[in-house]
Design an enzyme around this catalytic site. Structure first.
Site, PDB file in Angstrom:
ATOM      1  N   HIS A 199     -39.189 -78.625 -29.058  1.00 49.45           N
ATOM      2  CA  HIS A 199     -37.889 -78.906 -28.434  1.00 49.45           C
ATOM      3  C   HIS A 199     -37.215 -77.595 -28.015  1.00 49.45           C
ATOM      4  O   HIS A 199     -36.730 -77.470 -26.889  1.00 49.45           O
ATOM      5  CB  HIS A 199     -36.964 -79.628 -29.411  1.00 49.45           C
ATOM      6  CG  HIS A 199     -37.439 -80.977 -29.822  1.00 49.45           C
ATOM      7  ND1 HIS A 199     -36.768 -81.718 -30.771  1.00 49.45           N
ATOM      8  CD2 HIS A 199     -38.502 -81.728 -29.451  1.00 49.45           C
ATOM      9  CE1 HIS A 199     -37.391 -82.860 -30.959  1.00 49.45           C
ATOM     10  NE2 HIS A 199     -38.457 -82.895 -30.168  1.00 49.45           N
ATOM     11  N   SER A 221     -41.009 -84.751 -25.501  1.00 50.77           N
ATOM     12  CA  SER A 221     -39.752 -84.129 -25.907  1.00 50.77           C
ATOM     13  C   SER A 221     -39.568 -82.701 -25.405  1.00 50.77           C
ATOM     14  O   SER A 221     -38.479 -82.325 -24.987  1.00 50.77           O
ATOM     15  CB  SER A 221     -39.605 -84.158 -27.427  1.00 50.77           C
ATOM     16  OG  SER A 221     -39.613 -85.474 -27.898  1.00 50.77           O
TER      17      SER A 221
END
Length: 190
Positions: A167, A109
């Site tokens: 993220h 991610s």
């Protein structure tokens, strides 16, 4: 293409980990074991927690990664992927020590957010559909929405089981890489 190779490695690692779950101990990112097993800062990008985690990440990586690799070339793409993932993982380690939450982290991610960040700079008019809304929006709008969600959920990372800091750090890295590349190349074609 490097992106296809990365997707293949992630799928292979997931399949192997189904039969050898002990791989998670050695290849996931354990913030409190990082100094003993520093390779985890890279290997954790290729590990995934479950089939849904794998499928979602690989779908997004395949779409956006292929687009970015075609745009900037394999070498620059690999640099963006790896460095965004590494920076995201370093942010996770710092966050873990700051909060005292040493749960392991795994997944691509951070690197994927880096790819989306680079695309937000290099191909700002690229249209994407953000599930569940059926309305196409620019990748910049999508990136802003994802960043806001991660910012809001950041204090709840332990409850969500998602490394929101990874993220955000990956995204910031991708934005910086995208800005750097934008200055050096003609991207008007895209």
């Amino acid at each position: 293409m490097i992106n296809i190779l990365i997707v293949g490695i992630c799928i292979a690692m997931f399949i192997i980990s189904v039969f050898m779950p002990q791989l998670y101990y050695y290849f996931a990112l354990w913030p409190n074991l990082f100094t003993d097993m520093p390779w985890q800062i890279i290997t954790s990008m290729f590990m995934h927690a479950g089939i849904t985690h794998l499928l979602v990440n690989m779908f997004v990586l395949f779409i956006f990664g292929t687009y970015l690799e075609n745009m900037v070339g394999s070498k620059k793409y690999l640099i963006i992927f790896l460095l965004s993932g590494i920076i995201g993982n370093l942010a996770y380690i710092l966050y873990a020590y700051f909060t005292g939450d040493y749960n392991p982290s795994l997944g691509a991610s951070g690197a994927i957010f880096g790819i989306m960040g680079a695309l937000a700079i290099l191909a700002p008019h690229l249209k994407v559909v953000v599930f569940p809304l059926p309305i196409p929006v620019s990748i910049r709008v999508a990136v802003i929405v994802f960043a806001l969600i991660d910012l809001i959920l950041l204090p709840y990372s332990l409850k969500t089981g998602i490394a929101h800091i990874t993220h955000l750090a990956g995204l910031i890295s991708g934005l910086i890489f995208g800005k750097s590349l934008y200055r050096r190349m003609d991207v008007r074609y895209y």
